[in-house]
Design a protein around this motif. Structure first.
Motif, short mmCIF file in Angstrom:
data_model
loop_
_atom_site.label_atom_id
_atom_site.label_comp_id
_atom_site.label_asym_id
_atom_site.label_seq_id
_atom_site.Cartn_x
_atom_site.Cartn_y
_atom_site.Cartn_z
N GLN A 171 0.63 -1.01 -0.04
CA GLN A 171 0.24 0.63 0.43
C GLN A 171 0.91 1.31 0.24
OE1 GLN A 171 -2.06 -1.13 4.01
NE2 GLN A 171 -4.60 -1.20 2.31
N ILE A 172 2.37 0.80 0.11
CA ILE A 172 2.97 2.35 0.03
C ILE A 172 3.94 2.48 -0.74
CG2 ILE A 172 4.63 3.26 1.25
CD1 ILE A 172 4.23 1.71 3.67
N LYS A 225 3.17 -7.06 7.19
CA LYS A 225 2.49 -5.72 8.24
C LYS A 225 3.87 -4.74 8.80
CE LYS A 225 -2.17 -6.48 8.08
NZ LYS A 225 -2.60 -5.68 7.14
N VAL A 226 4.05 -3.51 8.19
CA VAL A 226 4.41 -2.56 8.06
C VAL A 226 4.02 -1.47 8.97
CG1 VAL A 226 5.80 -0.74 6.86
CG2 VAL A 226 5.39 -2.94 6.17
N ALA A 227 4.95 -0.74 9.91
CA ALA A 227 4.18 0.16 11.37
C ALA A 227 5.28 1.19 10.58
CB ALA A 227 5.12 -0.41 12.57
N ILE A 271 8.50 0.85 9.69
CA ILE A 271 8.59 -0.08 10.31
C ILE A 271 8.43 -1.23 9.49
CG2 ILE A 271 10.13 -0.81 12.64
CD1 ILE A 271 8.78 1.40 13.67
N ARG A 272 10.11 -2.44 9.32
CA ARG A 272 9.45 -3.48 8.15
C ARG A 272 10.41 -4.51 9.01
NH1 ARG A 272 10.19 -2.06 1.65
NH2 ARG A 272 11.70 -0.43 2.45
N THR A 307 12.14 6.40 6.91
CA THR A 307 11.59 7.62 7.30
C THR A 307 11.09 8.24 5.77
OG1 THR A 307 13.62 9.42 6.53
CG2 THR A 307 13.31 9.37 8.65
N MET A 308 10.05 9.23 5.88
CA MET A 308 8.79 8.80 4.98
C MET A 308 8.57 11.16 4.78
SD MET A 308 6.37 5.94 5.68
CE MET A 308 5.30 6.04 4.43
N HIS A 309 8.36 11.07 3.93
CA HIS A 309 7.92 12.57 3.33
C HIS A 309 6.29 12.12 3.16
CE1 HIS A 309 11.15 12.92 0.92
NE2 HIS A 309 10.86 12.01 0.00
N PHE A 310 5.65 13.86 4.10
CA PHE A 310 4.10 13.46 4.20
C PHE A 310 3.68 14.01 2.56
CE2 PHE A 310 6.42 14.39 8.48
CZ PHE A 310 5.51 13.84 9.24
N ALA A 311 2.83 13.57 2.90
CA ALA A 311 0.71 13.88 1.26
C ALA A 311 1.66 14.62 1.02
CB ALA A 311 0.26 13.08 1.88
#
Length: 287
Positions: free
Chosen positions: A101-102, A135-137, A152-153, A163-167
């Motif tokens: 989903q990511i 699952k991924v946290a 986190i996986r 780390t991820m970008h915000f939408a």
């Protein structure tokens, strides 16, 4: 030996798991210094105030946010620390989602999480449960005065954190001006050939087979120059022109891949002029 760059804990429901954060990536880059052309003297970059030309020492430099042209709000480190979230040392898990989903567009930097002293059992429990559920946290964490969204996986016997970008940081594709519009549906034969080309190039992902060729070529060039050798310019590779006959280009691509998979039977051998390949052959013959 890698050193932890952050320490805190993972908040998992009512469970608290002390962890340490390590960089998972060691980026390879070649750094060049600026030198004076006439004598090779290294150039120093100074922080100069344009109003009086004076050099400003680090202890006299403060943070300023521009609110209008040449108008700033001064902010101190203490003020920034005072408004940090109270859980600045906690990785707070908010949701668990499917990896598929990511969108990879959201990923930024990668790290490893390891258990701190006495946290091995709880850490292993979370790792095993995430493996079991696939699952991924999705969690939040504050580092370097910035809040990050993270994923986190499991990664082997460790937990990884990306780390991820915000939408609202992602540029939507529909904002691009040069995307094709009013394009007719693909021709059935062309689509079939394109699918065949994709299938002929499909394989399992093996990260180790991909290398930064330009990085190696730059290092080899630097080694040659350090030894006093002359570096010969590589022949220019002609770029392909615009595709006039798409079908012919697809057929030629598939034919070339078939010849490659057949071991190049019936094809003339082309001498490899790439410096890295030549160097490897030279080293191999000398051993």
């Amino acid at each position: 030996m890698p050193r932890p760059m952050w320490s805190g804990s993972i908040s998992f429901g009512l469970v608290n798991i002390p962890v340490k954060l390590y960089n998972a990536v060691k980026k390879k880059s070649i750094h060049f210094n600026q030198l004076r052309k006439s004598d090779g003297c290294r150039i120093r970059l100074k922080k100069i105030c344009p109003s009086d030309g004076a050099e400003v020492p680090a202890e006299n430099i403060v943070k300023g946010y521009e609110i209008s042209p040449d108008q700033y709000v001064i902010v101190t480190s203490d003020e920034l620390e005072a408004i940090q979230p109270k859980n600045a040392h906690t990785i707070s898990i908010e949701d668990f989602v499917e990896l598929g989903q990511i969108d990879p567009l959201y990923y930024d930097n990668c790290y490893y999480l390891t258990p701190d002293k006495g946290a091995g059992k709880a850490y292993s429990l979370l790792l095993a449960a995430m493996r079991k559920t696939s699952k991924v946290a999705i969690a939040r964490v504050v580092m370097r005065n910035k809040e990050y969204l993270t994923a986190i996986r499991p990664a082997g016997n460790a937990l990884s954190l990306s780390t991820m970008h915000f939408a609202d940081e992602i540029i939507a594709a529909d904002q691009l001006e040069e995307l094709p519009v009013d394009v007719p549906e693909p021709d059935t034969r062309e689509l079939a050939m394109a699918e065949q080309l994709i299938e002929s190039l499909s394989t399992g992902f093996e990260p180790a087979k991909y290398h930064d060729q330009y990085h190696h070529q730059v290092l080899e060039m630097l080694e040659k120059k350090a030894e006093g050798q002359t570096v010969i310019s590589q022949p220019e590779v002609k770029e392909g022109g615009k595709v006039i006959d798409l079908m012919a280009a697809l057929e030629a691509s598939i034919s070339a891949i078939k010849n490659k998979n057949d071991g190049g039977k019936g094809q003339k051998l082309v001498k490899d002029t790439k410096p890295v390949a030549a160097a490897r052959r030279k080293k191999a013959s000398a051993q």
